[in-house]
Design an enzyme around this catalytic site. Structure first.
Site, PDB file in Angstrom:
ATOM      1  N   CYS A   1      40.924  -6.288   1.602  1.00  0.00           N
ATOM      2  CA  CYS A   1      40.375  -5.640   0.411  1.00  0.00           C
ATOM      3  C   CYS A   1      39.240  -6.502  -0.123  1.00  0.00           C
ATOM      4  O   CYS A   1      39.195  -7.701   0.138  1.00  0.00           O
ATOM      5  CB  CYS A   1      41.437  -5.478  -0.674  1.00  0.00           C
ATOM      6  SG  CYS A   1      42.897  -4.569  -0.160  1.00  0.00           S
TER       7      CYS A   1
ATOM      8  N   GLU B   1      39.738   0.665  -9.969  1.00  0.00           N
ATOM      9  CA  GLU B   1      38.701   0.679  -8.936  1.00  0.00           C
ATOM     10  C   GLU B   1      38.451   2.059  -8.332  1.00  0.00           C
ATOM     11  O   GLU B   1      39.388   2.838  -8.137  1.00  0.00           O
ATOM     12  CB  GLU B   1      39.103  -0.256  -7.785  1.00  0.00           C
ATOM     13  CG  GLU B   1      39.255  -1.704  -8.190  1.00  0.00           C
ATOM     14  CD  GLU B   1      39.696  -2.590  -7.038  1.00  0.00           C
ATOM     15  OE1 GLU B   1      39.450  -3.808  -7.111  1.00  0.00           O
ATOM     16  OE2 GLU B   1      40.294  -2.079  -6.070  1.00  0.00           O
TER      17      GLU B   1
END
Length: 198
Positions: free
Chosen positions: A65, A114
């Site tokens: 990530c 996000e």
């Protein structure tokens, strides 16, 4: 200083912030990515986040990530982070879930917030993780992992990975055959990364 790209609700860039200060109880919406590394045997590279991580330390999650830097193309950011975190070279990086978005809250109140496109990378290489980023890793058959994750039996799995797996399962049991998505479906900030004025 590592910066992240801040977003409005439509996915357009509104500015940048220092990554070291952006995650708190009122984390602003920002651009990120998740990557699923798949080998030739349809195995997923799972990683365990280092205990020193600010968000979700020590939990198992997808391969990698991260956050694209201002002006950095999404596939470039993925390739960079795979090298930095896992010492891993990949053969291809493809967009799979361009519109994935999530918000999650840790027990201590820290928030992740996000727009987080999901990509697949393919490799035949062996990971050499940076221990400050990745505490452990393992290869696991994608179909078995996805079935277990879908039943919510993996308590130590990151909340974004759990949500992503539900969507990825719908694309079929062979992760090598998931259809690539068009870049036109990405948030505007990710589409315009290489031409955006900061």
């Amino acid at each position: 200083m590592e910066e992240v790209v801040l977003l409005d609700e439509s996915g357009r860039a509104t500015g940048v912030a220092d990554k070291a200060t952006v995650h708190h109880e009122h984390t602003p919406l920002h651009l990120a990515f998740s990557c699923y590394v798949i080998d030739g045997d349809n195995q997923l590279l799972l990683t365990r986040r280092a205990a020193s991580k600010t968000t979700w330390p020590g939990v198992w999650t997808n391969s990698c990530c991260g956050h694209p830097a201002p002006g950095e193309a999404l596939t470039t950011a993925v390739t960079r982070r795979l090298h930095e975190e896992l010492g891993l070279a990949v053969e291809a990086v493809e967009l799979i879930l361009p519109t994935f978005r999530y918000r999650a809250v840790m027990d201590n109140g820290t928030v992740e917030n996000e727009m987080c496109p999901v990509l697949r990378a393919r490799t035949r290489a062996v990971p050499h993780p940076d221990p400050t980023e990745v505490e452990a890793f393992q290869w696991t058959p994608w179909d078995e992992f996805a079935e277990t994750a879908a039943t919510d039996e993996l308590a130590e799995l990151s909340p974004w990975c759990l949500q992503q797996v539900h969507q990825l399962r719908a694309l079929g049991p062979d992760a090598r055959r998931w259809p690539a998505a068009p870049d036109s479906e990405l948030p505007a900030a990710a589409r315009n990364a290489t031409t955006q004025a900061w």
